[in-house]
Design a protein around this motif. Structure first.
Motif, PDB file in Angstrom:
ATOM      1  N   THR A 119       0.869  -1.217   0.128  1.00  0.00           N
ATOM      2  CA  THR A 119      -0.039   0.042   0.119  1.00  0.00           C
ATOM      3  C   THR A 119       0.878   1.352   0.072  1.00  0.00           C
ATOM      4  OG1 THR A 119      -1.832  -1.169   1.177  1.00  0.00           O
ATOM      5  CG2 THR A 119      -1.862   1.141   1.174  1.00  0.00           C
ATOM      6  N   GLU A 120       2.088   1.377   0.673  1.00  0.00           N
ATOM      7  CA  GLU A 120       2.867   2.513   0.854  1.00  0.00           C
ATOM      8  C   GLU A 120       3.496   2.703  -0.616  1.00  0.00           C
ATOM      9  OE1 GLU A 120       5.493   1.969   4.029  1.00  0.00           O
ATOM     10  OE2 GLU A 120       4.006   1.645   5.427  1.00  0.00           O
ATOM     11  N   ARG A 121       3.983   1.586  -1.215  1.00  0.00           N
ATOM     12  CA  ARG A 121       4.669   1.537  -2.218  1.00  0.00           C
ATOM     13  C   ARG A 121       3.968   2.099  -3.361  1.00  0.00           C
ATOM     14  NH1 ARG A 121       6.465  -3.592  -3.781  1.00  0.00           N
ATOM     15  NH2 ARG A 121       6.726  -3.725  -1.547  1.00  0.00           N
ATOM     16  N   THR A 122       2.416   1.688  -3.569  1.00  0.00           N
ATOM     17  CA  THR A 122       1.340   2.102  -4.298  1.00  0.00           C
ATOM     18  C   THR A 122       1.346   3.733  -4.285  1.00  0.00           C
ATOM     19  OG1 THR A 122       0.630  -0.097  -4.384  1.00  0.00           O
ATOM     20  CG2 THR A 122      -0.901   1.695  -5.270  1.00  0.00           C
ATOM     21  N   ALA A 123       1.121   3.974  -2.984  1.00  0.00           N
ATOM     22  CA  ALA A 123       0.942   5.510  -2.811  1.00  0.00           C
ATOM     23  C   ALA A 123       1.981   6.146  -3.002  1.00  0.00           C
ATOM     24  CB  ALA A 123       0.632   5.798  -1.139  1.00  0.00           C
ATOM     25  N   VAL A 124       3.252   5.912  -2.874  1.00  0.00           N
ATOM     26  CA  VAL A 124       4.296   6.625  -3.565  1.00  0.00           C
ATOM     27  C   VAL A 124       4.603   6.536  -4.995  1.00  0.00           C
ATOM     28  CG1 VAL A 124       7.087   6.390  -3.361  1.00  0.00           C
ATOM     29  CG2 VAL A 124       5.785   6.483  -1.134  1.00  0.00           C
ATOM     30  N   LEU A 125       4.175   5.561  -5.653  1.00  0.00           N
ATOM     31  CA  LEU A 125       4.323   5.534  -6.939  1.00  0.00           C
ATOM     32  C   LEU A 125       3.092   6.640  -7.461  1.00  0.00           C
ATOM     33  CD1 LEU A 125       4.802   1.950  -7.835  1.00  0.00           C
ATOM     34  CD2 LEU A 125       6.322   3.454  -8.073  1.00  0.00           C
ATOM     35  N   ALA A 126       2.076   6.417  -7.035  1.00  0.00           N
ATOM     36  CA  ALA A 126       0.750   7.221  -7.619  1.00  0.00           C
ATOM     37  C   ALA A 126       1.409   8.759  -7.337  1.00  0.00           C
ATOM     38  CB  ALA A 126      -0.493   6.970  -6.703  1.00  0.00           C
ATOM     39  N   ARG A 127       1.685   9.147  -6.152  1.00  0.00           N
ATOM     40  CA  ARG A 127       2.107  10.538  -5.789  1.00  0.00           C
ATOM     41  C   ARG A 127       3.230  10.656  -6.841  1.00  0.00           C
ATOM     42  NH1 ARG A 127       6.213  13.156  -4.056  1.00  0.00           N
ATOM     43  NH2 ARG A 127       6.158  15.049  -2.768  1.00  0.00           N
ATOM     44  N   ASP A 128       4.431  10.069  -7.141  1.00  0.00           N
ATOM     45  CA  ASP A 128       5.325  10.461  -8.010  1.00  0.00           C
ATOM     46  C   ASP A 128       4.976  10.608  -9.385  1.00  0.00           C
ATOM     47  OD1 ASP A 128       7.112  10.377  -6.079  1.00  0.00           O
ATOM     48  OD2 ASP A 128       8.201   8.407  -6.649  1.00  0.00           O
ATOM     49  N   GLU A 129       3.718   9.772  -9.845  1.00  0.00           N
ATOM     50  CA  GLU A 129       3.244   9.989 -11.110  1.00  0.00           C
ATOM     51  C   GLU A 129       2.428  11.416 -11.292  1.00  0.00           C
ATOM     52  OE1 GLU A 129       2.393   9.530 -15.189  1.00  0.00           O
ATOM     53  OE2 GLU A 129       3.870   8.900 -14.032  1.00  0.00           O
ATOM     54  N   GLN A 130       1.642  11.594 -10.261  1.00  0.00           N
ATOM     55  CA  GLN A 130       0.975  12.760 -10.406  1.00  0.00           C
ATOM     56  C   GLN A 130       1.916  14.130 -10.184  1.00  0.00           C
ATOM     57  OE1 GLN A 130      -1.603  13.420  -6.792  1.00  0.00           O
ATOM     58  NE2 GLN A 130      -2.546  15.318  -7.579  1.00  0.00           N
ATOM     59  N   LEU A 131       2.944  14.025  -9.481  1.00  0.00           N
ATOM     60  CA  LEU A 131       3.968  14.977  -9.633  1.00  0.00           C
ATOM     61  C   LEU A 131       4.605  15.290 -10.804  1.00  0.00           C
ATOM     62  CD1 LEU A 131       5.396  17.261  -8.351  1.00  0.00           C
ATOM     63  CD2 LEU A 131       6.960  15.730  -7.239  1.00  0.00           C
ATOM     64  N   ARG A 132       4.864  13.844 -11.797  1.00  0.00           N
ATOM     65  CA  ARG A 132       5.517  14.162 -12.939  1.00  0.00           C
ATOM     66  C   ARG A 132       4.436  14.665 -13.948  1.00  0.00           C
ATOM     67  NH1 ARG A 132       6.043  11.421 -17.751  1.00  0.00           N
ATOM     68  NH2 ARG A 132       4.493   9.793 -17.486  1.00  0.00           N
ATOM     69  N   GLN A 133       3.163  14.225 -13.838  1.00  0.00           N
ATOM     70  CA  GLN A 133       2.221  14.806 -14.790  1.00  0.00           C
ATOM     71  C   GLN A 133       2.085  16.511 -14.491  1.00  0.00           C
ATOM     72  OE1 GLN A 133       0.632  13.445 -17.425  1.00  0.00           O
ATOM     73  NE2 GLN A 133       1.879  11.734 -16.874  1.00  0.00           N
TER      74      GLN A 133
END
Length: 152
Positions: free
Chosen positions: A26-40
């Motif tokens: 869950t933590e890893r998924t949240a970090v990946l989602a946050r990183d992708e949102q910041l990239r976008q």
């Protein structure tokens, strides 16, 4: 009795292990989602800034040409006021870059591109205006080149 105790301990260990693995996932998924949102967000911000600078550069050139053709005329004043609007848009886009960019060099390049573009209308002759326009175009390209690796 020992068998039941071993079964209970095994079950508890299984529960704890499952909980631990699920929480890490869950933590890893949240970090990946946050990183992708910041990239976008960075992609949108950087491209909006570059677009605003291109528009501002164009309006600065137009302002210079109108002022050379007939200083103080209505077209010259309209071009001047239009450049103010483009400068405002470019400033707002620069603020967004400063907010989302964590690389100091990229922020400096963005600020430099804005500053170079801002001075185009102050050129004293056609050659200087052309040089300033080329400098602005190059500054925008340098910003894009520096920003691109952060969004790939």
């Amino acid at each position: 009795m020992e068998t039941a105790l071993i079964a209970v301990i095994g079950t508890l260990l299984g529960v704890f292990a499952t909980h631990w693995f699920q929480s890490r996932t869950t933590e890893r998924t949240a970090v990946l989602a946050r990183d992708e949102q910041l990239r976008q967000e960075r992609i949108a911000t950087y491209s909006a800034f570059a677009g605003a600078l291109v528009d501002y550069r164009h309006s600065q050139n137009d302002r210079w040409f109108r002022a050379q053709e007939s200083p103080g005329s209505e077209p010259a004043e309209e071009a001047r006021y239009a450049s103010y609007g483009r400068r405002r848009a470019a400033s707002q886009a620069l603020f967004r870059v400063q907010l989302v960019c964590d690389d100091p060099k990229t922020r400096q390049l963005a600020e430099a591109a804005f500053d170079v573009t801002n001075c185009i209308h102050e050129a004293t002759d056609q050659e200087e205006r052309a040089n300033r326009g080329a400098e602005a175009r190059e500054a925008i390209a340098l910003f894009i080149a520096a920003a691109a690796p952060g969004v790939r």
